[in-house]
Design a protein around this motif. Structure first.
Motif, PDB file in Angstrom:
ATOM      1  N   ALA A   1     -11.304   3.877  -2.234  1.00 43.04           N
ATOM      2  CA  ALA A   1     -10.306   3.516  -2.691  1.00 43.04           C
ATOM      3  C   ALA A   1      -9.375   4.137  -3.872  1.00 43.04           C
ATOM      4  N   ARG A   2      -9.656   4.929  -4.496  1.00 46.47           N
ATOM      5  CA  ARG A   2      -9.135   5.494  -5.236  1.00 46.47           C
ATOM      6  C   ARG A   2      -8.784   6.803  -4.969  1.00 46.47           C
ATOM      7  N   ARG A   3      -9.612   6.912  -3.630  1.00 49.77           N
ATOM      8  CA  ARG A   3      -8.679   8.723  -2.924  1.00 49.77           C
ATOM      9  C   ARG A   3      -8.069   7.939  -2.479  1.00 49.77           C
ATOM     10  N   PHE A   4      -8.213   7.002  -1.576  1.00 44.02           N
ATOM     11  CA  PHE A   4      -6.970   6.169  -0.658  1.00 44.02           C
ATOM     12  C   PHE A   4      -5.463   6.418  -1.860  1.00 44.02           C
ATOM     13  N   LYS A   5      -6.295   5.548  -3.249  1.00 46.36           N
ATOM     14  CA  LYS A   5      -4.841   5.289  -3.675  1.00 46.36           C
ATOM     15  C   LYS A   5      -3.262   6.319  -4.284  1.00 46.36           C
ATOM     16  N   GLU A   6      -4.433   7.246  -4.528  1.00 45.36           N
ATOM     17  CA  GLU A   6      -4.189   8.843  -5.062  1.00 45.36           C
ATOM     18  C   GLU A   6      -3.328   9.142  -3.875  1.00 45.36           C
ATOM     19  N   GLU A   7      -4.203   9.650  -2.651  1.00 43.03           N
ATOM     20  CA  GLU A   7      -3.108   9.668  -1.703  1.00 43.03           C
ATOM     21  C   GLU A   7      -1.874   8.697  -1.006  1.00 43.03           C
ATOM     22  N   PHE A   8      -1.994   7.668  -1.030  1.00 42.30           N
ATOM     23  CA  PHE A   8      -1.031   7.108  -1.337  1.00 42.30           C
ATOM     24  C   PHE A   8       0.593   7.071  -1.919  1.00 42.30           C
ATOM     25  N   LEU A   9       0.334   7.500  -3.514  1.00 44.19           N
ATOM     26  CA  LEU A   9       1.237   7.459  -5.018  1.00 44.19           C
ATOM     27  C   LEU A   9       1.619   8.491  -4.343  1.00 44.19           C
ATOM     28  N   LYS A  10       0.907  10.006  -3.481  1.00 40.11           N
ATOM     29  CA  LYS A  10       1.451  11.044  -3.582  1.00 40.11           C
ATOM     30  C   LYS A  10       2.274  10.976  -2.063  1.00 40.11           C
ATOM     31  N   LYS A  11       2.012  10.557  -1.538  1.00 36.46           N
ATOM     32  CA  LYS A  11       3.051  10.592   0.439  1.00 36.46           C
ATOM     33  C   LYS A  11       4.141   9.431   0.115  1.00 36.46           C
ATOM     34  N   TYR A  12       4.197   8.690  -1.565  1.00 40.34           N
ATOM     35  CA  TYR A  12       5.400   7.873  -1.508  1.00 40.34           C
ATOM     36  C   TYR A  12       5.661   8.296  -3.106  1.00 40.34           C
ATOM     37  N   GLU A  13       5.732   9.943  -3.248  1.00 36.97           N
ATOM     38  CA  GLU A  13       6.311  10.432  -4.687  1.00 36.97           C
ATOM     39  C   GLU A  13       8.120  10.470  -4.474  1.00 36.97           C
ATOM     40  N   ASP A  14       8.285  10.536  -3.823  1.00 33.93           N
ATOM     41  CA  ASP A  14       9.673  10.863  -3.611  1.00 33.93           C
ATOM     42  C   ASP A  14      10.293  10.079  -3.365  1.00 33.93           C
TER      43      ASP A  14
END
Length: 389
Positions: A291-304
């Motif tokens: 879950a933590r890994r998926f969260k980091e991927e989510f934050l990175k995907k939409y950081e811009d």
């Protein structure tokens, strides 16, 4: 005791009562009220109170016998009073067959709903053409209060250990000092070690606050509840503080359903479908590290994406509290990640509460809601017994 002569529009009255969604509460109270009615009828027949000497005495009391009786709400077991000569016969059975139990259901509904005794007296007079004692109606109401109070205050140290506790609040309308005010109803349930649901209790208070939540939680400690491993709730600040101070060492699990709604609330309408799918992926994980890994991927995907800045912040700040359930055995995950089952129970409570709309006082609200929760708990126990057999 006033003898009642029934002269009713039976179909109209029965329809109005049976369509009120109060059958479960009515049945749980039926035995209590009918037993009291028959007892008072025997007192009137004898013309003397217990241990009273009088020349007018008709007969002697001779205990009770059990009798099953089929009513519209199902079979009930009654405790029928008798006299030494055997000549006394309660009129209930004949009367209630003749009127198809409508009077009992109507009166019980009014009593359980907390309608004032004056209104009950007036309605009975209008329906039956005779007055019934106001003190008799009051005595029936008073009989219910000790029962719901005893249930609400029963010891909790005799039940199977409950590692997971759920708490939530809903609001009702109550008349107070000639005004209609909102009051909070706190309800707590639990899942025990056998993965069975329990109802711990309820409380009616002025509002959601730290002090009210703390008092509610401390009442469970006083009744012998062992500290749970986890408490699941929404993120009310006062509740979080009360949990931390009352149950030191207990994990707080933020309801994932409420949490995801909070995040989605900050999403723009355009293009939100893909974002929601990515968000759900996080909470579909079984292990916290995934879950933590998926969260980091989510934050990175939409950081811009500046339109998602608030949503990303809410996710990041509340994430750890929302995945605590993943540290528990997998078999519990479907049940402890949210307060959904408690909210469904609240909906059933709301159905009963909506019959009244505005309670005449706080005690009447407590009486009705506790009566329903008692019925709910008893039904769960009966279902477990049937499964065992």
């Amino acid at each position: 005791m006033t003898q009642l002569h029934f002269n009713l529009n039976m179909e109209e009255l029965k329809d109005s009562v049976m369509n009120s969604n109060m059958e479960a509460v009515v049945k749980s109270s039926m035995v209590l009220i009918l037993n009291e009615y028959m007892k008072k009828e025997r007192d009137a027949y004898l013309k003397v109170d217990h241990y009273e000497r009088s020349e007018e005495r008709q007969d002697q009391r001779n205990g009770y016998y059990d009798r099953h009786y089929m009513m519209s709400v199902g079979k009930v077991k009654l405790r029928v009073p008798r006299t030494r000569s055997g000549e006394f016969s309660p009129s209930i059975f004949e009367k209630y067959k003749r009127v198809d139990q409508a009077f009992t259901l109507a009166m019980l509904e009014m009593v359980v709903n907390g309608v004032s005794t004056r209104k009950v007296t007036n309605i009975v007079k209008e329906l039956c053409g005779e007055e019934i004692s106001k003190s008799f109606v009051s005595s029936l109401t008073a009989k219910l209060d000790p029962i719901v109070k005893q249930w609400a205050e029963r010891p909790l140290n005799t039940m199977v250990y409950c590692p997971y506790v759920f708490v939530d609040a809903m609001y009702i309308k109550v008349r107070e000092h000639h005004k209609v005010v909102s009051k909070a109803v706190y309800i707590a349930t639990a899942i025990n070690e056998q993965n069975k649901r329990e109802v711990l209790g309820l409380k009616v208070d002025h509002q959601e606050s730290f002090e009210a939540w703390q008092s509610f939680l401390q009442s469970f400690v006083a009744r012998g509840l062992s500290s749970p491993k986890m408490i699941i709730s929404d993120a009310h600040p006062g509740l979080k503080k009360a949990i931390a101070q009352t149950f030191v060492g207990t994990t707080w699990q933020r309801c994932t359903v409420h949490f995801k709604r909070n995040i989605i609330h900050h999403l723009p309408k355009k293009g939100r479908k893909e974002v929601i799918l990515d968000l759900k992926r996080i909470f579909q994980a079984v292990k916290p590290e995934d879950a933590r890994r998926f969260k980091e991927e989510f934050l990175k995907k939409y950081e811009d994406n500046t339109k998602l800045e608030k949503a990303r912040k809410v996710l990041d700040e509340g994430f750890d509290d929302a995945i605590q359930y993943m540290n528990e055995p997998d078999k519990y995950h479907p049940f402890i990640h949210s307060t959904n089952h408690l909210e469904r129970l609240n909906e059933e409570v709301r159905r009963r509460e909506s019959v009244i709309r505005i309670f005449p006082n706080t005690q009447s609200a407590f009486r009705l809601l506790a009566a329903y929760l008692m019925e709910y708990a008893e039904t769960k126990q009966q279902q477990r017994a049937l499964l065992k057999n």
